[in-house]
Design an enzyme around this catalytic site. Sequence first.
Site, short mmCIF file in Angstrom:
data_model
loop_
_atom_site.label_atom_id
_atom_site.label_comp_id
_atom_site.label_asym_id
_atom_site.label_seq_id
_atom_site.Cartn_x
_atom_site.Cartn_y
_atom_site.Cartn_z
N TRP A 12 20.15 68.18 20.22
CA TRP A 12 20.74 69.42 20.79
C TRP A 12 21.69 70.10 19.81
O TRP A 12 22.13 71.22 20.05
CB TRP A 12 21.48 69.10 22.08
N LYS A 13 22.04 69.42 18.75
CA LYS A 13 23.02 69.95 17.78
C LYS A 13 24.30 70.38 18.50
O LYS A 13 24.66 69.79 19.51
CB LYS A 13 22.40 71.09 16.97
N HIS A 115 21.25 63.64 9.02
CA HIS A 115 20.57 64.92 9.25
C HIS A 115 20.90 65.86 8.09
O HIS A 115 22.01 65.84 7.57
CB HIS A 115 21.03 65.52 10.59
N GLY A 251 14.63 70.10 17.44
CA GLY A 251 15.90 70.80 17.56
C GLY A 251 15.82 71.88 18.63
O GLY A 251 15.95 71.62 19.82
C1 PEP Z 1 16.39 69.46 13.63
O1 PEP Z 1 17.34 70.07 13.19
O2 PEP Z 1 16.45 68.22 13.77
C2 PEP Z 1 15.19 70.22 13.94
C3 PEP Z 1 14.06 69.61 13.84
O3 PEP Z 1 15.37 71.54 14.29
P1 PEP Z 1 14.23 72.56 14.77
O4 PEP Z 1 13.28 71.83 15.68
O5 PEP Z 1 14.98 73.64 15.50
O6 PEP Z 1 13.54 73.06 13.54
#
Ligand code: PEP
Length: 269
Positions: A12-13, A115, A251
Amino acid sequence: MNERRPLIAGNWKMNGLSKEGTALAQGLANKVREVAELPADAASEVSPLVSVALPCDLLICPPFTLIDRAVAAVVGTPIAVGGQDCHPQASGAHTGDVAPEMLKDLGCGFVIVGHSERRADHLETDATVKAKAEAALRAGLTAIVCVGETEAERDAGQTEAVVTRQVKGSLPSGATPGNFVVAYEPVWAIGTGRTPTPDEAQAVHARIRVELTNLMGSAAQGVRLLYGGSVKPSNAKELMEQPDIDGALVGGASLKVADFWGIVQSYGG
Ligand code: PEP
């Protein structure tokens, strides 16, 4: 033969206040209860049969502030909860940091380390990531170690060299298929809507498995390798079908129940 159970993990960041974070976790828990035919007030013990009713393992990694609420929302379902980072030490004078023991204490089973946003924003090196991953294992958590090349490294033909170096430098000692997962996340694919082709992604995953085999022997066959970077319901199936891709780290699409669930369904759930 591939006996690795797939894992779909949501990162979820830094998103969500209490209201929307709780609603998101509850929405996913309700989906699982529907599929597994669990009553809304299911007991907190999760029967293995409930997990089997799902096509893959499920994990959500909310910001630290929402972990408690997320754990409460998914109780009685097999959805696991994880952190997005941890400090290598168990306690001490580290203002603003969170120890893996604290995550475990809240009910987490996993933690993401390394990450690319933390490698870039907080200058984390492979050695830092390894120390965090080892701390996660010490605390009884499963470490999800992220690796991936930048666009410039890809353009320079360095993808496999970069990813191999990161895997080698970040592998925690004591890693086993039960406590260690690798997420291959090309930096240029994160949040951009761009992805490698399934064949390109598979080639990097296969390279990672070769490197893990060099480092850990045959146990590498059991380690789950996730793909991450702009995964959504419309592209998940072709990526997840690749023989060395054992799930996804998601993400943006993990912030909506329908999208996250659409990705879960790429496994036929
Ligand atoms: C992430 O940051 O782990 C990621 C995969 O982001 P997104 O799916 O939005 O590209």
